[in-house]
Design a protein around this motif. Structure first.
Motif, PDB file in Angstrom:
ATOM      1  N   LYS A 115       0.820  -1.209   0.000  1.00  0.00           N
ATOM      2  CA  LYS A 115       0.000   0.000   0.000  1.00  0.00           C
ATOM      3  C   LYS A 115       0.858   1.266   0.000  1.00  0.00           C
ATOM      4  O   LYS A 115       2.013   1.260   0.411  1.00  0.00           O
ATOM      5  CB  LYS A 115      -0.884   0.061   1.256  1.00  0.00           C
ATOM      6  CG  LYS A 115      -1.618  -1.219   1.627  1.00  0.00           C
ATOM      7  CD  LYS A 115      -2.741  -1.548   0.703  1.00  0.00           C
ATOM      8  CE  LYS A 115      -3.615  -2.691   1.184  1.00  0.00           C
ATOM      9  NZ  LYS A 115      -2.931  -3.968   1.320  1.00  0.00           N
ATOM     10  N   MET A 116       0.214   2.372  -0.435  1.00  0.00           N
ATOM     11  CA  MET A 116       0.837   3.701  -0.400  1.00  0.00           C
ATOM     12  C   MET A 116      -0.163   4.675   0.218  1.00  0.00           C
ATOM     13  O   MET A 116      -1.342   4.663  -0.132  1.00  0.00           O
ATOM     14  CB  MET A 116       1.178   4.164  -1.818  1.00  0.00           C
ATOM     15  CG  MET A 116       1.715   5.570  -1.873  1.00  0.00           C
ATOM     16  SD  MET A 116       2.069   6.078  -3.563  1.00  0.00           S
ATOM     17  CE  MET A 116       3.168   7.452  -3.238  1.00  0.00           C
ATOM     18  N   ALA A 117       0.305   5.514   1.162  1.00  0.00           N
ATOM     19  CA  ALA A 117      -0.554   6.533   1.783  1.00  0.00           C
ATOM     20  C   ALA A 117      -0.144   7.915   1.293  1.00  0.00           C
ATOM     21  O   ALA A 117       1.041   8.222   1.218  1.00  0.00           O
ATOM     22  CB  ALA A 117      -0.437   6.462   3.303  1.00  0.00           C
ATOM     23  N   ILE A 118      -1.146   8.733   0.944  1.00  0.00           N
ATOM     24  CA  ILE A 118      -0.904  10.111   0.519  1.00  0.00           C
ATOM     25  C   ILE A 118      -1.709  11.016   1.451  1.00  0.00           C
ATOM     26  O   ILE A 118      -2.932  10.904   1.544  1.00  0.00           O
ATOM     27  CB  ILE A 118      -1.317  10.327  -0.950  1.00  0.00           C
ATOM     28  CG1 ILE A 118      -0.512   9.398  -1.862  1.00  0.00           C
ATOM     29  CG2 ILE A 118      -1.126  11.785  -1.354  1.00  0.00           C
ATOM     30  CD1 ILE A 118      -0.994   9.333  -3.298  1.00  0.00           C
ATOM     31  N   PHE A 119      -1.007  11.898   2.166  1.00  0.00           N
ATOM     32  CA  PHE A 119      -1.644  12.791   3.134  1.00  0.00           C
ATOM     33  C   PHE A 119      -1.897  14.161   2.515  1.00  0.00           C
ATOM     34  O   PHE A 119      -0.978  14.794   2.001  1.00  0.00           O
ATOM     35  CB  PHE A 119      -0.746  12.968   4.364  1.00  0.00           C
ATOM     36  CG  PHE A 119      -0.652  11.740   5.232  1.00  0.00           C
ATOM     37  CD1 PHE A 119      -1.536  11.541   6.285  1.00  0.00           C
ATOM     38  CD2 PHE A 119       0.328  10.790   4.995  1.00  0.00           C
ATOM     39  CE1 PHE A 119      -1.441  10.422   7.089  1.00  0.00           C
ATOM     40  CE2 PHE A 119       0.433   9.655   5.795  1.00  0.00           C
ATOM     41  CZ  PHE A 119      -0.454   9.466   6.840  1.00  0.00           C
ATOM     42  N   GLY A 120      -3.152  14.605   2.577  1.00  0.00           N
ATOM     43  CA  GLY A 120      -3.506  15.943   2.119  1.00  0.00           C
ATOM     44  C   GLY A 120      -3.748  16.862   3.303  1.00  0.00           C
ATOM     45  O   GLY A 120      -3.837  16.406   4.447  1.00  0.00           O
ATOM     46  N   THR A 121      -3.897  18.164   3.032  1.00  0.00           N
ATOM     47  CA  THR A 121      -4.105  19.147   4.103  1.00  0.00           C
ATOM     48  C   THR A 121      -5.581  19.298   4.439  1.00  0.00           C
ATOM     49  O   THR A 121      -5.967  19.286   5.602  1.00  0.00           O
ATOM     50  CB  THR A 121      -3.552  20.525   3.686  1.00  0.00           C
ATOM     51  OG1 THR A 121      -2.221  20.351   3.197  1.00  0.00           O
ATOM     52  CG2 THR A 121      -3.521  21.493   4.853  1.00  0.00           C
ATOM     53  N   THR A 122      -6.423  19.455   3.402  1.00  0.00           N
ATOM     54  CA  THR A 122      -7.862  19.647   3.626  1.00  0.00           C
ATOM     55  C   THR A 122      -8.648  18.660   2.758  1.00  0.00           C
ATOM     56  O   THR A 122      -8.126  18.129   1.773  1.00  0.00           O
ATOM     57  CB  THR A 122      -8.300  21.080   3.240  1.00  0.00           C
ATOM     58  OG1 THR A 122      -8.077  21.258   1.829  1.00  0.00           O
ATOM     59  CG2 THR A 122      -7.522  22.126   4.024  1.00  0.00           C
ATOM     60  N   ILE A 123      -9.906  18.475   3.128  1.00  0.00           N
ATOM     61  CA  ILE A 123     -10.788  17.587   2.354  1.00  0.00           C
ATOM     62  C   ILE A 123     -10.981  18.138   0.945  1.00  0.00           C
ATOM     63  O   ILE A 123     -10.956  17.396  -0.036  1.00  0.00           O
ATOM     64  CB  ILE A 123     -12.147  17.410   3.075  1.00  0.00           C
ATOM     65  CG1 ILE A 123     -11.936  16.666   4.405  1.00  0.00           C
ATOM     66  CG2 ILE A 123     -13.146  16.670   2.189  1.00  0.00           C
ATOM     67  CD1 ILE A 123     -13.150  16.616   5.299  1.00  0.00           C
ATOM     68  N   GLU A 124     -11.144  19.464   0.849  1.00  0.00           N
ATOM     69  CA  GLU A 124     -11.326  20.090  -0.473  1.00  0.00           C
ATOM     70  C   GLU A 124     -10.098  19.839  -1.358  1.00  0.00           C
ATOM     71  O   GLU A 124     -10.233  19.491  -2.533  1.00  0.00           O
ATOM     72  CB  GLU A 124     -11.566  21.594  -0.318  1.00  0.00           C
ATOM     73  CG  GLU A 124     -11.849  22.262  -1.651  1.00  0.00           C
ATOM     74  CD  GLU A 124     -11.970  23.782  -1.538  1.00  0.00           C
ATOM     75  OE1 GLU A 124     -12.193  24.408  -2.585  1.00  0.00           O
ATOM     76  OE2 GLU A 124     -11.818  24.325  -0.427  1.00  0.00           O
ATOM     77  N   GLU A 125      -8.910  20.009  -0.795  1.00  0.00           N
ATOM     78  CA  GLU A 125      -7.682  19.773  -1.560  1.00  0.00           C
ATOM     79  C   GLU A 125      -7.622  18.321  -2.031  1.00  0.00           C
ATOM     80  O   GLU A 125      -7.268  18.032  -3.174  1.00  0.00           O
ATOM     81  CB  GLU A 125      -6.465  20.081  -0.681  1.00  0.00           C
ATOM     82  CG  GLU A 125      -5.128  19.810  -1.354  1.00  0.00           C
ATOM     83  CD  GLU A 125      -3.958  19.982  -0.390  1.00  0.00           C
ATOM     84  OE1 GLU A 125      -3.278  21.011  -0.481  1.00  0.00           O
ATOM     85  OE2 GLU A 125      -3.752  19.091   0.457  1.00  0.00           O
ATOM     86  N   LEU A 126      -8.013  17.405  -1.142  1.00  0.00           N
ATOM     87  CA  LEU A 126      -7.953  15.987  -1.494  1.00  0.00           C
ATOM     88  C   LEU A 126      -8.937  15.648  -2.618  1.00  0.00           C
ATOM     89  O   LEU A 126      -8.592  14.912  -3.544  1.00  0.00           O
ATOM     90  CB  LEU A 126      -8.245  15.132  -0.255  1.00  0.00           C
ATOM     91  CG  LEU A 126      -8.039  13.629  -0.461  1.00  0.00           C
ATOM     92  CD1 LEU A 126      -7.302  13.021   0.714  1.00  0.00           C
ATOM     93  CD2 LEU A 126      -9.366  12.920  -0.661  1.00  0.00           C
ATOM     94  N   THR A 127     -10.157  16.205  -2.536  1.00  0.00           N
ATOM     95  CA  THR A 127     -11.172  15.850  -3.538  1.00  0.00           C
ATOM     96  C   THR A 127     -10.987  16.581  -4.865  1.00  0.00           C
ATOM     97  O   THR A 127     -11.324  16.048  -5.918  1.00  0.00           O
ATOM     98  CB  THR A 127     -12.601  16.131  -2.993  1.00  0.00           C
ATOM     99  OG1 THR A 127     -12.662  17.491  -2.539  1.00  0.00           O
ATOM    100  CG2 THR A 127     -12.929  15.194  -1.840  1.00  0.00           C
ATOM    101  N   THR A 128     -10.454  17.825  -4.830  1.00  0.00           N
ATOM    102  CA  THR A 128     -10.338  18.598  -6.070  1.00  0.00           C
ATOM    103  C   THR A 128      -8.965  18.492  -6.743  1.00  0.00           C
ATOM    104  O   THR A 128      -8.858  18.686  -7.947  1.00  0.00           O
ATOM    105  CB  THR A 128     -10.645  20.093  -5.824  1.00  0.00           C
ATOM    106  OG1 THR A 128      -9.700  20.611  -4.872  1.00  0.00           O
ATOM    107  CG2 THR A 128     -12.057  20.284  -5.319  1.00  0.00           C
ATOM    108  N   GLU A 129      -7.910  18.196  -5.941  1.00  0.00           N
ATOM    109  CA  GLU A 129      -6.567  18.140  -6.512  1.00  0.00           C
ATOM    110  C   GLU A 129      -5.968  16.724  -6.475  1.00  0.00           C
ATOM    111  O   GLU A 129      -5.585  16.184  -7.508  1.00  0.00           O
ATOM    112  CB  GLU A 129      -5.616  19.083  -5.743  1.00  0.00           C
ATOM    113  CG  GLU A 129      -5.921  20.547  -5.903  1.00  0.00           C
ATOM    114  CD  GLU A 129      -4.996  21.412  -5.065  1.00  0.00           C
ATOM    115  OE1 GLU A 129      -3.796  21.071  -4.920  1.00  0.00           O
ATOM    116  OE2 GLU A 129      -5.468  22.430  -4.529  1.00  0.00           O
TER     117      GLU A 129
END
Length: 199
Positions: free
Chosen positions: A40-54
């Motif tokens: 597996k690979m984990a990718i950490f985003g800052t915000t939910i919006e950033e994760l869903t849109t970028e």
């Protein structure tokens, strides 16, 4: 697992995700399926919006270039609009041979206490405010699995690399350089437990 640290000047960019995912996929063939579990690979985003849109669209695009279905993606952000009960169940069974999820996209999840032994790669697509977060998140991919030594790959900015170095020094008295490559001149010390004297 041993560790390989990869520092970049800018991680908030699709190119960073492309490098990290391509690296992970290139190493996946060599890793195979330790204990019959998909790596597996984990990718950490800052915000939910950033994760869903970028992040998610970029990851889907990169996987499509490799002919990999977006069904391999799992999102865990603590918001029922984006993370269903089925997603939570999948998240809790990532270390089972039947799990087909491989790319775990996270916001404020998967830190301290997350024990995913099949995690081989962590990418920080974010500039976290918490120094402890960097230590907690990056160390997730170093759990032992299988009957041989594997390598965990960590992708982060050079600034976060410096913060990780400070946290390692403060908590474990080692540097990122020592973490990457242990000093060959260090003396091996054998420790034996001495039982207390019987009175």
């Amino acid at each position: 697992k041993q560790v390989k640290l990869n520092g970049y000047s800018n991680t908030r960019h699709e190119e960073f995700l492309e490098i990290a995912i391509n690296d992970f996929l290139a190493n996946a063939d060599e890793i195979g399926r330790p204990e019959n579990i998909l790596p597996k690979m984990a990718i950490f985003g800052t915000t939910i919006e950033e994760l869903t849109t970028e992040i998610r669209p970029a990851v889907e695009k990169i996987l499509a270039q490799h002919g990999i279905s977006s069904d391999r993606i799992l999102i865990n952000v603590g918001d029922a609009k984006h993370t269903t009960d089925d997603d939570i169940r999948e998240f809790n069974r990532l270390d089972s041979p039947s799990s087909e999820k491989q790319f775990i996209l996270l916001v404020n999840k998967g830190r301290e206490g997350w024990n995913c032994r099949s995690l081989f790669s962590v990418a920080l697509y974010r500039e976290p405010k918490s120094k402890v977060f960097i230590l907690q998140a990056t160390m997730r991919c170093l759990r032992a699995i299988g009957d041989r030594q594997h390598v965990g790959h960590i992708y982060l900015t050079k600034e976060n690399m410096a913060l990780l170095d400070k946290e390692l020094q403060a908590n474990f008295r080692i540097s990122t350089d020592e973490l990457k490559e242990p000093d060959p001149n260090k003396e091996t010390v054998h420790v034996r437990v001495e039982l207390p004297s019987i009175k």
